[in-house]
Write a protein that holds these residues in place. Structure first.
Motif: not given
Length: 66
Positions: A38-52
């Motif tokens: 994923x080149x758009x997000x840096x994964x930070x929001x995706x990681x946060x969503x998975x943890x949520x």
């Protein structure tokens, strides 16, 4: 998520993985996502969503047990 190119693969991997791993750490999630590009997000929001999602599922499981 921004462009959507990686979305389907990430969602499929996360859904399967969260069925097997109930209480992941941030590092666990990052390792699971390491095979996705994923080149758009840096994964930070995706990681946060998975943890949520994992936390929400854990809380729901506790409510249904009570």
């Amino acid at each position: 998520l921004q462009c959507g190119f990686c979305t389907a693969g990430i969602l499929m991997s996360c859904a399967d993985w969260l069925r097997r791993v109930a209480d992941p750490s941030e590092q666990d999630v990052r390792e699971m996502l390491s095979g996705h590009l994923c080149r758009c997000t840096g994964y930070t929001p995706i990681v946060a969503a998975v943890l949520d999602v994992a936390r929400t599922r854990s809380i729901a499981a506790e409510v249904f047990r009570a």
